[in-house]
Scaffold this motif. Structure first.
Motif, PDB file in Angstrom:
ATOM      1  N   GLY A  29       0.799  -1.221   0.000  1.00  0.00           N
ATOM      2  CA  GLY A  29       0.000   0.000   0.000  1.00  0.00           C
ATOM      3  C   GLY A  29       0.825   1.261   0.000  1.00  0.00           C
ATOM      4  N   ALA A  30       1.651   1.444   1.021  1.00  0.00           N
ATOM      5  CA  ALA A  30       2.394   2.704   1.153  1.00  0.00           C
ATOM      6  C   ALA A  30       3.379   2.918   0.016  1.00  0.00           C
ATOM      7  CB  ALA A  30       3.117   2.743   2.496  1.00  0.00           C
ATOM      8  N   ALA A  31       3.898   1.862  -0.575  1.00  0.00           N
ATOM      9  CA  ALA A  31       4.892   2.007  -1.643  1.00  0.00           C
ATOM     10  C   ALA A  31       4.355   2.805  -2.826  1.00  0.00           C
ATOM     11  CB  ALA A  31       5.385   0.638  -2.106  1.00  0.00           C
ATOM     12  N   ALA A  32       3.068   2.723  -3.080  1.00  0.00           N
ATOM     13  CA  ALA A  32       2.487   3.511  -4.178  1.00  0.00           C
ATOM     14  C   ALA A  32       2.620   5.003  -3.899  1.00  0.00           C
ATOM     15  CB  ALA A  32       1.012   3.142  -4.375  1.00  0.00           C
ATOM     16  N   LEU A  33       2.409   5.394  -2.655  1.00  0.00           N
ATOM     17  CA  LEU A  33       2.554   6.793  -2.272  1.00  0.00           C
ATOM     18  C   LEU A  33       4.025   7.198  -2.255  1.00  0.00           C
ATOM     19  CD1 LEU A  33       1.274   9.428  -1.416  1.00  0.00           C
ATOM     20  CD2 LEU A  33       1.104   8.527   0.920  1.00  0.00           C
ATOM     21  N   VAL A  34       4.888   6.320  -1.774  1.00  0.00           N
ATOM     22  CA  VAL A  34       6.325   6.584  -1.794  1.00  0.00           C
ATOM     23  C   VAL A  34       6.796   6.810  -3.229  1.00  0.00           C
ATOM     24  CG1 VAL A  34       8.590   5.548  -1.386  1.00  0.00           C
ATOM     25  CG2 VAL A  34       6.823   5.416   0.385  1.00  0.00           C
ATOM     26  N   ALA A  35       6.336   5.980  -4.157  1.00  0.00           N
ATOM     27  CA  ALA A  35       6.715   6.137  -5.566  1.00  0.00           C
ATOM     28  C   ALA A  35       6.251   7.490  -6.111  1.00  0.00           C
ATOM     29  CB  ALA A  35       6.133   5.001  -6.400  1.00  0.00           C
ATOM     30  N   ARG A  36       5.061   7.895  -5.733  1.00  0.00           N
ATOM     31  CA  ARG A  36       4.551   9.205  -6.160  1.00  0.00           C
ATOM     32  C   ARG A  36       5.452  10.322  -5.647  1.00  0.00           C
ATOM     33  NH1 ARG A  36       0.583  12.531  -3.441  1.00  0.00           N
ATOM     34  NH2 ARG A  36       0.062  14.208  -4.849  1.00  0.00           N
ATOM     35  N   TRP A  37       5.832  10.224  -4.383  1.00  0.00           N
ATOM     36  CA  TRP A  37       6.682  11.259  -3.799  1.00  0.00           C
ATOM     37  C   TRP A  37       8.085  11.270  -4.396  1.00  0.00           C
ATOM     38  CZ3 TRP A  37       5.046   9.874   1.845  1.00  0.00           C
ATOM     39  CH2 TRP A  37       3.839  10.509   2.139  1.00  0.00           C
ATOM     40  N   THR A  38       8.699  10.101  -4.604  1.00  0.00           N
ATOM     41  CA  THR A  38      10.053  10.090  -5.171  1.00  0.00           C
ATOM     42  C   THR A  38      10.050  10.599  -6.602  1.00  0.00           C
ATOM     43  OG1 THR A  38       9.921   7.747  -5.804  1.00  0.00           O
ATOM     44  CG2 THR A  38      10.916   8.258  -3.644  1.00  0.00           C
ATOM     45  N   ARG A  39       9.017  10.280  -7.361  1.00  0.00           N
ATOM     46  CA  ARG A  39       8.902  10.818  -8.723  1.00  0.00           C
ATOM     47  C   ARG A  39       8.839  12.341  -8.724  1.00  0.00           C
ATOM     48  NH1 ARG A  39       4.655   7.473 -12.495  1.00  0.00           N
ATOM     49  NH2 ARG A  39       6.110   5.842 -13.104  1.00  0.00           N
ATOM     50  N   ALA A  40       8.257  12.904  -7.663  1.00  0.00           N
ATOM     51  CA  ALA A  40       8.119  14.358  -7.549  1.00  0.00           C
ATOM     52  C   ALA A  40       9.338  15.009  -6.892  1.00  0.00           C
ATOM     53  CB  ALA A  40       6.850  14.694  -6.762  1.00  0.00           C
ATOM     54  N   GLY A  41      10.354  14.212  -6.554  1.00  0.00           N
ATOM     55  CA  GLY A  41      11.591  14.766  -6.031  1.00  0.00           C
ATOM     56  C   GLY A  41      11.800  14.675  -4.538  1.00  0.00           C
ATOM     57  N   ALA A  42      10.909  14.044  -3.804  1.00  0.00           N
ATOM     58  CA  ALA A  42      11.080  13.906  -2.355  1.00  0.00           C
ATOM     59  C   ALA A  42      12.217  12.938  -2.048  1.00  0.00           C
ATOM     60  CB  ALA A  42       9.789  13.400  -1.703  1.00  0.00           C
ATOM     61  N   ASP A 127      -1.000   7.051 -10.874  1.00  0.00           N
ATOM     62  CA  ASP A 127       0.150   6.974 -11.773  1.00  0.00           C
ATOM     63  C   ASP A 127       1.265   6.054 -11.281  1.00  0.00           C
ATOM     64  OD1 ASP A 127      -1.137   8.750 -13.450  1.00  0.00           O
ATOM     65  OD2 ASP A 127      -0.069  10.505 -12.687  1.00  0.00           O
ATOM     66  N   THR A 128       1.181   5.570 -10.050  1.00  0.00           N
ATOM     67  CA  THR A 128       2.265   4.732  -9.519  1.00  0.00           C
ATOM     68  C   THR A 128       1.805   3.340  -9.091  1.00  0.00           C
ATOM     69  OG1 THR A 128       1.984   5.765  -7.346  1.00  0.00           O
ATOM     70  CG2 THR A 128       3.684   6.705  -8.797  1.00  0.00           C
ATOM     71  N   VAL A 129       0.596   2.957  -9.465  1.00  0.00           N
ATOM     72  CA  VAL A 129       0.090   1.631  -9.099  1.00  0.00           C
ATOM     73  C   VAL A 129       0.986   0.525  -9.647  1.00  0.00           C
ATOM     74  CG1 VAL A 129      -1.807  -0.003  -9.414  1.00  0.00           C
ATOM     75  CG2 VAL A 129      -2.293   2.361  -8.803  1.00  0.00           C
ATOM     76  N   ASP A 130       1.424   0.638 -10.886  1.00  0.00           N
ATOM     77  CA  ASP A 130       2.253  -0.422 -11.465  1.00  0.00           C
ATOM     78  C   ASP A 130       3.560  -0.608 -10.689  1.00  0.00           C
ATOM     79  OD1 ASP A 130       0.358  -1.028 -13.400  1.00  0.00           O
ATOM     80  OD2 ASP A 130       1.250   0.295 -14.894  1.00  0.00           O
ATOM     81  N   LEU A 131       4.163   0.495 -10.244  1.00  0.00           N
ATOM     82  CA  LEU A 131       5.380   0.388  -9.429  1.00  0.00           C
ATOM     83  C   LEU A 131       5.072  -0.276  -8.092  1.00  0.00           C
ATOM     84  CD1 LEU A 131       7.021   3.874 -10.067  1.00  0.00           C
ATOM     85  CD2 LEU A 131       7.823   1.654 -10.885  1.00  0.00           C
ATOM     86  N   ARG A 158      -3.298  -4.196  -6.237  1.00  0.00           N
ATOM     87  CA  ARG A 158      -3.955  -3.305  -7.204  1.00  0.00           C
ATOM     88  C   ARG A 158      -5.438  -3.121  -6.830  1.00  0.00           C
ATOM     89  NH1 ARG A 158      -2.248  -1.908 -12.089  1.00  0.00           N
ATOM     90  NH2 ARG A 158      -0.820  -3.679 -12.213  1.00  0.00           N
ATOM     91  N   ASP A 159      -6.096  -4.212  -6.485  1.00  0.00           N
ATOM     92  CA  ASP A 159      -7.504  -4.137  -6.093  1.00  0.00           C
ATOM     93  C   ASP A 159      -7.699  -3.241  -4.872  1.00  0.00           C
ATOM     94  OD1 ASP A 159      -8.089  -5.861  -8.186  1.00  0.00           O
ATOM     95  OD2 ASP A 159      -8.282  -7.632  -6.904  1.00  0.00           O
ATOM     96  N   TRP A 160      -6.821  -3.386  -3.857  1.00  0.00           N
ATOM     97  CA  TRP A 160      -6.913  -2.548  -2.648  1.00  0.00           C
ATOM     98  C   TRP A 160      -6.772  -1.073  -2.995  1.00  0.00           C
ATOM     99  CZ3 TRP A 160      -2.998  -5.372   1.034  1.00  0.00           C
ATOM    100  CH2 TRP A 160      -3.590  -6.522   1.556  1.00  0.00           C
ATOM    101  N   LEU A 161      -5.774  -0.768  -3.808  1.00  0.00           N
ATOM    102  CA  LEU A 161      -5.515   0.628  -4.166  1.00  0.00           C
ATOM    103  C   LEU A 161      -6.666   1.218  -4.976  1.00  0.00           C
ATOM    104  CD1 LEU A 161      -1.728   0.284  -5.034  1.00  0.00           C
ATOM    105  CD2 LEU A 161      -2.702   1.346  -2.979  1.00  0.00           C
TER     106      LEU A 161
END
Length: 182
Positions: A29-42, A127-131, A158-161
């Motif tokens: 679960g959290a990895a999808a949000l982490v991927a979003r943040w790292t893509r944005a430069g966090a 945008d980061t579900v696949d990652l 994927r279903d949870w997200l």
């Protein structure tokens, strides 16, 4: 009874400290949000209380710790995290107390608790579900040790997200969390 809509939290922090007990805990679960943040430069750092040495049936604890450490580092890289630190508490015996609190004590402005049954907020991770789905696959030995367990199917994540996305004002996918501001 309908589920209340969650408030969207779209801010991207500059720095994130993601803390969990075991290898693979962030991947569900959290990895999808982490991927979003790292893509944005966090800048994101993972801190794990244990190396998960008790987590693979039939494998000696020292070997399991070595394997799970390697798998966690590979999994973190999938979502853009290059720093993974382990506190080396004994797996299966982590308790809330001074030793753990001392190891985790940091100044924080807000805490997002993913997986909380009292979630109040959500972040769009369409945008980061696949990652996020690819990330747990790096935990090969752990997943093989689970056998026929539902968590071995990446599509469950994927279903949870996507379910969370429907609760998050109709987004394609979301990570839900309880938000605490300090």
């Amino acid at each position: 009874m309908s589920t209340p809509m969650l408030e969207l939290h779209d801010r991207v922090p500059e720095r994130v400290l993601a803390t969990v007990a075991h290898p693979d805990d962030l991947e569900y679960g959290a990895a999808a949000l982490v991927a979003r943040w790292t893509r944005a430069g966090a800048a994101v750092v993972y801190v794990l209380a244990t190396r998960g040495e008790s987590g693979i049936d039939g494998m000696a604890p020292a070997e399991a710790a070595r394997v799970r450490t390697k798998e966690q580092v590979a999994s973190a890289a999938v979502v853009g995290v290059s720093t993974v630190e382990f506190l080396d508490h004994a797996d299966g015996t982590v308790e809330l107390g001074l030793p753990l609190r001392r190891d985790l004590a940091v100044g924080v402005r807000e805490a997002l608790v993913c997986g909380s049954p009292l979630a109040t907020h959500a972040a769009d991770v369409t945008d980061t579900v696949d990652l996020a789905v690819a990330s747990p696959a790096e935990h090969r030995a752990y997943l093989e040790g689970l056998g026929e367990h539902p968590m071995t199917d990446p599509e469950v994540l994927r279903d949870w997200l996507e379910l969370a996305g429907r609760q998050a004002q109709g987004r394609g996918a979301a990570v839900t969390f309880e938000l605490f501001c300090f």
